[in-house]
Enzyme design. Structure first.
Site, short mmCIF file in Angstrom:
data_model
loop_
_atom_site.label_atom_id
_atom_site.label_comp_id
_atom_site.label_asym_id
_atom_site.label_seq_id
_atom_site.Cartn_x
_atom_site.Cartn_y
_atom_site.Cartn_z
N HIS A 277 0.86 -1.20 0.00
CA HIS A 277 0.00 0.00 0.00
C HIS A 277 0.89 1.24 0.00
CE1 HIS A 277 -4.07 1.81 1.20
NE2 HIS A 277 -3.26 2.83 0.96
N HIS B 90 1.47 4.90 -2.14
CA HIS B 90 1.01 5.86 -3.16
C HIS B 90 2.21 6.57 -3.80
CE1 HIS B 90 -3.36 5.81 -2.21
NE2 HIS B 90 -2.92 5.39 -1.03
N ASP C 151 2.27 9.44 -5.60
CA ASP C 151 2.35 10.91 -5.43
C ASP C 151 2.73 11.30 -4.01
OD1 ASP C 151 -0.10 10.07 -4.47
OD2 ASP C 151 -1.29 11.60 -5.48
N GLY D 147 -9.50 8.16 -1.89
CA GLY D 147 -10.13 9.47 -1.70
C GLY D 147 -11.00 9.49 -0.46
N GLU E 12 -11.13 3.45 6.97
CA GLU E 12 -10.00 4.27 7.43
C GLU E 12 -10.60 5.47 8.18
OE1 GLU E 12 -7.91 6.20 4.25
OE2 GLU E 12 -6.33 6.97 5.54
N ASP F 62 1.80 3.56 3.19
CA ASP F 62 0.84 4.51 2.61
C ASP F 62 1.55 5.57 1.78
OD1 ASP F 62 -1.75 5.19 2.04
OD2 ASP F 62 -2.16 6.24 3.91
#
Ligand SMILES: [Zn+2]
Length: 332
Positions: A5, A7, A9, A160, A190, A267
């Site tokens: 997991h 990301h 960006d 999101g 979450e 994350d």
């Protein structure tokens, strides 16, 4: 050393920011580099999400997306990782004319070129739909993932703000993903509760991003266990977004006692200023995890990875070679 997991960006390096900003004439702001990390005591989810503004501005060309994907792969390799699934939302990179397919192909190109320089390291991509995006745009993400089946695009996700719409709102999107037999992971539980995780299961999720608000000792917990889904815990991020108050609130023992599979992930390496080594260290200190328990989480990461059986076998061999070193590093 394995991250399921992660990301793209939220994991750009300071050097990536400097290089891209100089090349494209973008100002990084007076408080750079502090403005790419969350403050030590992050006050809210809004402050956390602000950290994605600069990456959103910089990552609007194929060249830049390929660059940061390569950069992340090389960094993970140097840090001793053996496997990572890197996720990003192609629809966030279409402000200056790239199509979602262009964005996905650019990230793939960056990934593939860096992997050539990284022996004994594997990585794949997950394409995220976004909760705020119109349905047609999210459906396009699913179409792109389907067209890229057989490449290193291995799954789709929904990311999101959970509070915007419940997962059930995205049924049509995931019906299409199921029709195409795509692997599915969904951010759920979450910022919101257990109901959201149940809806993610209705939508075909094989893994749940975060999911720390599952009511483990209820019929929801029973269902998650029976569905044999795996949870992607990202503890530091949960503390920063105020989803959890402290590491001791990570429901790791509850999940383990129930027999629900979980994995430990970062994350966002930059935004959260962490990595998988630090996440394991926090949890080992907080819960006195044994060496066997730590190993079992890494085995979960391999078993639940969206990769071939052949690669899983290779990853297990590599894990066994590196595990003692990893454990001594994270358990001090
Ligand atoms: Zn995430």
């Amino acid at each position: 050393m394995i991250d399921l997991h992660l990301h793209l960006d939220g994991s750009m390096s300071e050097q990536d920011f400097l290089y891209l900003a100089k090349k494209d004439g973008v100002s990084l702001g007076e408080d750079f580099p502090n403005n790419i990390y969350v403050p030590a005591n992050c006050p809210s989810l809004e402050v956390y999400l602000e950290r994605f503004t600069l990456p959103g501005i910089l990552l609007q060309s194929k060249e830049n997306l390929a660059h940061v994907t390569s950069s992340l792969v090389r960094r993970l390799y140097k840090m001793g990782y053996i496997y990572a699934e890197i996720r990003f939302a192609p629809l966030l990179h279409t402000n200056k004319g790239m199509s979602q397919m262009d964005a996905a192909l650019a990230a793939l190109e960056g990934l593939n070129s860096a992997l050539k320089e990284c022996p004994e390291f594997e990585a794949n991509l997950i394409l995220c739909c976004m909760r705020h995006a119109p349905k047609e745009v999210n459906l396009e993400t699913i179409e792109v993932a389907n067209k890229l089946k057989g490449t290193r695009v291995v799954a789709v996700d929904l990311a999101g703000a959970e509070a915007l719409h419940p997962s059930s709102y995205y049924k049509e999107i995931f019906d299409l993903a199921k029709k195409y037999k795509l692997n599915i992971t969904i951010h759920a539980g979450e910022a919101t509760g257990s109901d959201e995780i149940m809806m993610a299961l209705d939508n075909g999720a094989m893994r749940i991003g975060h999911g720390v608000h599952l009511n483990v000792n209820s019929k929801d917990g029973d269902r998650a266990k029976e569905a044999k889904v795996c949870f992607e815990f990202c503890p530091t991020s949960n503390l920063q977004t105020k989803s959890l108050k402290s590491y001791k609130d990570v429901p790791i023992r509850e999940f383990m006692n129930k027999g629900i599979a979980l994995t430990i992930n970062s994350d966002n390496m930059t935004v959260s200023n962490t990595d998988v080594y630090q996440e394991f260290s926090h949890l080992i200190q907080t819960f006195n995890l044994t060496k066997e328990e730590v190993y079992s989480f890494l085995i979960n990461s391999i078993n639940y990875s969206f990769t071939s059986l052949e690669t899983k076998k290779l990853l297990k061999e590599r894990l066994d070679k590196k595990f003692n070193n990893f454990y001594s590093r994270v358990s001090v």
